[in-house]
Design an enzyme around this catalytic site. Structure first.
Site, PDB file in Angstrom:
ATOM      1  CB  CYS A  48       6.462  -4.709   9.211  1.00  0.00           C
ATOM      2  SG  CYS A  48       7.835  -3.988  10.137  1.00  0.00           S
ATOM      3  CB  CYS A  82       2.587   7.751   3.082  1.00  0.00           C
ATOM      4  SG  CYS A  82       2.981   6.555   4.368  1.00  0.00           S
ATOM      5  CB  CYS A 137       5.141  -2.092  16.546  1.00  0.00           C
ATOM      6  SG  CYS A 137       6.853  -1.712  16.137  1.00  0.00           S
ATOM      7  CB  CYS A 192       0.325   6.540  11.191  1.00  0.00           C
ATOM      8  SG  CYS A 192       1.104   7.966  10.509  1.00  0.00           S
ATOM      9  CB  CYS A 202       1.999  -1.231  13.972  1.00  0.00           C
ATOM     10  SG  CYS A 202       2.166  -1.045  12.189  1.00  0.00           S
ATOM     11  CD  GLU A 240      -2.780  -1.293   2.303  1.00  0.00           C
ATOM     12  OE1 GLU A 240      -3.980  -1.042   2.340  1.00  0.00           O
ATOM     13  OE2 GLU A 240      -2.158  -1.749   3.261  1.00  0.00           O
TER      14      GLU A 240
END
Ligand code: SAH
Ligand code: SF4
Length: 363
Positions: free
Chosen positions: A120, A113, A124, A351, A127, A90
């Site tokens: 990932c 962005c 975290c 975010c 996230c 994305e």
């Protein structure tokens, strides 16, 4: 086959003799790819057919395709880009306007962005991208392709009029765990003969890979080094280990801050620290006091981001008053601190929300 999209201008020049071409052809080829956006060697008209064939045998040209567009009520657009093996990442388009004190429109600004990896690995807790795990890193060609496709989609012609285009590596992935490809892509994208993006308008955001922060400080970029942002998100080691379980054993927060203190800052450069505020977790006055202590003497700017919810993660966003109180503590301590306006929350483009969920609809 090697991708032509990640070959730097100087490399093209150096490789021309081996391909039986004059050195100046290297520049023509680089421009054809990075400015004209050709999608096949047969479109490079300046070259003889036999030369095009030789290039086609050695270098592929594959641009990511746009699989989906989702538009937010605030103008933000979330893109789902498909890579050559069918994997999807994305990227987000964030339009902005700047006004003078009389409210007159000064200029339009565009921020893209972008992603550095599919998913990932850092995991975290807050996230949504982390819930994907890591599928793979993007190649340098895919990073370049992602940016170029977005520029073209918005009629932004490479090499011209790009002085208001910002690029932030805050999409999916940890850029510094794909370091070599990231650096190569940035060299291509900032070349004057290519997209011509301004290094000072590019920000790479890392969760804090300390050895790569040190290496980044020494990295040679002919057009200047892009800016660095670090996701701090915690005020002490135990909290950070839990929220951002990096397994790099690089000295915890003291190691991170030491790298920041020894960072070779460029003229007027500062490092941006991002801090996601999680209600009742890391948003107390004591947290703010510890952050101030950590950043003492650092050329730092802080961006506070109230947590964007998603995916059933067990956090909540603090009240506005708490965010303001946290900000005023840092400001009173002398640290420039800004509150990031959430963009595109309704389409899961904000975010930490990039995980190909809520991708219903399109525009
Ligand atoms: N992996 C890199 C860059 C991508 S994340 C990094 O972590 O820095 C971009 C930013 O989004 C990071 O600062 C991260 O802390 C923040 N973020 C992640 N999830 C979020 C959420 N749910 N709400 C608000 N910000 C979030
Ligand atoms: Fe990865 Fe950044 Fe999300 Fe952490 S915040 S999981 S490093 S994308």
């Amino acid at each position: 086959m090697e991708s032509g999209l990640e070959v730097e201008l100087e490399e093209w020049r150096a490789r021309m003799p081996g391909l039986g071409l004059a050195a100046y052809r290297g520049q023509q080829i680089f421009r054809a790819l990075q400015q004209d956006g050709v999608s096949g060697w047969d479109q490079v008209r300046q070259l003889k057919p036999e030369d095009r064939q030789r290039l086609a045998a050695a270098f592929s040209i594959h641009w990511p395709s746009i699989a989906q567009r989702v538009r937010s009520e605030d103008g933000t657009i979330r893109y789902l880009l498909e890579l050559s093996d069918g994997k999807r990442v994305e990227a987000v388009y964030l339009p902005d306007e700047e006004f003078d004190s009389d409210g007159k429109l000064l200029h339009k600004r565009t921020t893209f962005c972008v992603s550095s990896q599919v998913g990932c690995a850092v995991n975290c807790q807050f996230c949504l991208t982390a819930t994907l795990g890591l599928s793979r890193s993007l190649t340098a060609a895919e990073i370049v392709g992602q940016v170029q496709v977005l520029l073209r989609e918005h009629g932004l012609r490479p090499g011209r009029g790009l002085d208001r285009v910002n690029l932030v590596f805050m999409g999916q992935g940890e850029p510094f765990l794909n370091y070599a490809n990231l650096v190569r892509a940035l060299r291509v994208l900032t070349s004057d003969e290519g997209a011509g993006l301004a290094a000072r308008r590019i920000t790479v955001s890392t969760s804090g890979i300390v050895d790569k922060i040190r290496r980044w400080g020494k990295e040679e970029f002919p057009r200047g080094r892009p800016r660095l942002a670090i996701s701090l998100n915690a005020s002490h080691d135990e909290q950070r280990q839990w929220l951002m379980p990096l397994h790099h054993g690089q000295g915890g927060m003291a190691g991170l801050l030491a790298a920041v203190r020894e960072y070779p800052y460029q003229l007027r450069e500062y490092i941006t620290f991002e801090y996601v505020l999680l209600a009742g977790v890391n948003d107390s006055d004591e947290d703010a006091a510890r952050v101030l202590e950590l950043l003492r003497g650092v050329r730092a700017k802080v961006n506070l981001i109230a947590w964007n919810m998603g995916g059933g993660l067990p956090f909540s966003s603090p009240e506005r008053e708490r965010v303001l109180a946290f900000q005023s503590r840092l400001v009173a301590g002398g640290v420039a601190t800004y509150i990031r306006r959430p963009r595109g929350r309704d389409i899961y483009a904000a975010c930490g929300q990039l995980a190909a969920v809520g991708s219903t609809g399109g525009c």
